[in-house]
Scaffold this motif. Structure first.
Motif, short mmCIF file in Angstrom:
data_model
loop_
_atom_site.label_atom_id
_atom_site.label_comp_id
_atom_site.label_asym_id
_atom_site.label_seq_id
_atom_site.Cartn_x
_atom_site.Cartn_y
_atom_site.Cartn_z
N LYS A 42 41.06 35.15 49.49
CA LYS A 42 41.20 35.77 48.17
C LYS A 42 41.09 37.28 48.26
O LYS A 42 40.41 37.81 49.14
CB LYS A 42 40.13 35.24 47.21
N ASP A 43 41.76 37.96 47.33
CA ASP A 43 41.71 39.41 47.26
C ASP A 43 40.54 39.86 46.39
O ASP A 43 40.15 39.18 45.45
CB ASP A 43 42.99 39.97 46.64
N ALA B 153 43.80 41.94 42.19
CA ALA B 153 42.73 40.95 42.29
C ALA B 153 42.35 40.40 40.92
O ALA B 153 41.18 40.14 40.63
CB ALA B 153 41.51 41.52 43.01
N GLY C 262 36.32 40.75 55.83
CA GLY C 262 37.72 40.71 55.47
C GLY C 262 38.49 41.90 56.03
O GLY C 262 37.98 42.64 56.87
N GLU D 265 43.78 45.61 52.84
CA GLU D 265 45.19 45.32 52.60
C GLU D 265 45.93 46.53 52.03
O GLU D 265 47.11 46.70 52.30
CB GLU D 265 45.34 44.15 51.62
N ARG E 191 41.08 41.52 51.63
CA ARG E 191 41.26 40.07 51.62
C ARG E 191 40.15 39.42 52.45
O ARG E 191 39.93 39.78 53.60
CB ARG E 191 42.62 39.70 52.21
N ARG F 128 41.99 47.34 48.15
CA ARG F 128 42.21 45.89 48.00
C ARG F 128 41.95 45.29 49.37
O ARG F 128 42.53 45.71 50.37
CB ARG F 128 43.64 45.60 47.54
#
Length: 70
Positions: free
Chosen positions: A58-59, A36, A23, A26, A52, A50
Motif C-alpha cells: 500500500k501507498d 494514497a 518500504g 516511489e 510503498r 509517496r
C-alpha cells in the motif's frame, strides 16, 4: 533528514500505528495532489514523499522528517 537525500527507489522506514514499517520511495511530491487516498498539501518548499510498504504494497505519504533511510 534533508529531502534532497531521498530519491525514487530509496529504501526507508517510518512509524505507523506503533510499528516500524519498511518500504520504498516511489515519488517526491512538490505540489498539491491526490495521493494514497487523500489530498496532499505538498509544495516545493514543503515536499512530501509517496512511499510503498514492502509488507502490504500500500501507498502512504510522509514528510521527509518522518522517513529514515534503511
Amino acid at each position: 533528514m534533508a529531502d534532497k537525500d531521498l530519491k525514487k527507489g530509496d529504501h526507508v522506514t517510518w512509524r505507523s500505528h506503533g510499528e516500524n514499517v519498511h518500504g520504498t520511495v516511489e515519488q517526491k511530491l512538490t505540489k498539491r495532489t491526490e495521493a494514497a487516498g487523500r489530498t496532499v498539501a505538498a509544495s516545493p518548499d514543503d515536499p512530501q514523499y509517496r512511499v510503498r510498504s514492502d509488507k502490504t504494497g500500500k501507498d502512504a505519504v510522509h514528510k521527509p522528517g518522518a522517513l529514515k533511510r534503511g
